[in-house]
Design a protein around this motif. Structure first.
Motif, PDB file in Angstrom:
ATOM      1  N   UNK A 178       0.824  -1.218   0.000  1.00 49.48           N
ATOM      2  CA  UNK A 178       0.000   0.000   0.000  1.00 49.48           C
ATOM      3  C   UNK A 178       0.855   1.263   0.000  1.00 49.48           C
ATOM      4  N   UNK A 179       2.119   1.122   0.478  1.00 47.48           N
ATOM      5  CA  UNK A 179       3.055   2.256   0.462  1.00 47.48           C
ATOM      6  C   UNK A 179       3.882   2.290  -0.817  1.00 47.48           C
ATOM      7  N   UNK A 180       3.495   1.492  -1.788  1.00 44.80           N
ATOM      8  CA  UNK A 180       4.165   1.536  -3.093  1.00 44.80           C
ATOM      9  C   UNK A 180       5.471   0.766  -3.159  1.00 44.80           C
ATOM     10  N   UNK A 181       5.733  -0.072  -2.141  1.00 48.07           N
ATOM     11  CA  UNK A 181       6.978  -0.851  -2.137  1.00 48.07           C
ATOM     12  C   UNK A 181       6.811  -2.092  -3.009  1.00 48.07           C
ATOM     13  N   UNK A 182       7.816  -2.330  -3.843  1.00 46.77           N
ATOM     14  CA  UNK A 182       7.785  -3.544  -4.674  1.00 46.77           C
ATOM     15  C   UNK A 182       8.317  -4.720  -3.863  1.00 46.77           C
ATOM     16  N   UNK A 183       7.484  -5.726  -3.694  1.00 54.53           N
ATOM     17  CA  UNK A 183       7.896  -6.919  -2.947  1.00 54.53           C
ATOM     18  C   UNK A 183       8.457  -7.954  -3.918  1.00 54.53           C
ATOM     19  N   UNK A 184       9.535  -8.609  -3.505  1.00 51.77           N
ATOM     20  CA  UNK A 184      10.017  -9.750  -4.299  1.00 51.77           C
ATOM     21  C   UNK A 184       9.148 -10.970  -4.015  1.00 51.77           C
ATOM     22  N   UNK A 185       8.513 -10.981  -2.838  1.00 46.36           N
ATOM     23  CA  UNK A 185       7.599 -12.077  -2.479  1.00 46.36           C
ATOM     24  C   UNK A 185       6.317 -11.459  -1.954  1.00 46.36           C
ATOM     25  N   UNK A 186       5.246 -11.637  -2.693  1.00 42.85           N
ATOM     26  CA  UNK A 186       3.950 -11.120  -2.208  1.00 42.85           C
ATOM     27  C   UNK A 186       3.296 -12.138  -1.290  1.00 42.85           C
ATOM     28  N   UNK A 187       3.768 -13.391  -1.401  1.00 40.59           N
ATOM     29  CA  UNK A 187       3.288 -14.453  -0.509  1.00 40.59           C
ATOM     30  C   UNK A 187       4.505 -14.908   0.289  1.00 40.59           C
TER      31      UNK A 187
END
Ligand code: CMX
Length: 139
Positions: A94-103
């Motif tokens: 929600x803060x616009x951070x790109x996750x390498x793992x969303x799960x």
């Protein structure tokens, strides 16, 4: 975030690097473990307020092998302890951070882990990790 859980350091060989950490720096190695999903063998060292995780690649396919090939040995990531990793992933997204793992995935010691892309974190690879609660008879 609650606390720094550990600092991950990429090494070519645990056998060659552990004597420096144990005999020269005086840290105690508390666990050695293979993490097959990450293609690494890791050693945890108990420093005063934070643990150090040495990560030795177990084959040439994983992130640590690639890191060492490109940059040599050195600090690889900082792991931050969180209570609810799923809530944290959602907040970060929600803060616009790109996750390498969303799960979340399972890491060393059975912890649930997820990485933030270094491009979203000013050049640092951050891991967030949620530890399993200790069982009643664990000390
Ligand atoms: N710290 C900071 N930046 C890093 C980095 C690191 N450890 N590793 C790579 N980068 C940067 C690179 O400098 C590069 O930036 P530029 O494009 O500006 O040059 C960018 O990220 C892409 O890097 P790359 O070398 O092309 O490498 P990849 O894209 O193949 O992978 C990364 C990089 C971070 C996406 C990948 O390593 C990854 O998915 N890591 C998460 C999983 C992981 O690290 N597992 C090992 C530890 C497991 C454990 O703790 O148990």
């Amino acid at each position: 975030m609650k606390n720094v859980d550990h600092i991950g350091i990429a090494v070519r060989s645990l056998e060659e690097s552990l004597p420096f950490y144990e005999n020269v720096l005086g840290f105690t190695c508390s666990a050695i473990e293979n993490v097959d999903s990450e293609h690494v063998k890791v050693a945890f060292l108990d420093a005063i307020n934070v643990r150090i995780e040495l990560l030795e690649p177990t084959n040439s396919n994983g992130a640590i092998a690639k890191f060492i090939e490109k940059r040599g040995e050195g600090i690889h990531h900082i792991a931050l302890k969180v209570d609810s990793i799923e809530n944290r992933i959602s907040d970060l997204k929600n803060n616009g951070i790109q996750m390498l793992n969303e799960v979340p995935k399972e890491g060393a010691g059975g912890a649930l882990i997820a990485f933030l892309h270094p491009k979203s974190a000013h050049g640092v690879l951050y891991e967030i990790c949620e530890k399993k609660p200790l069982k009643e008879n664990d000390s």
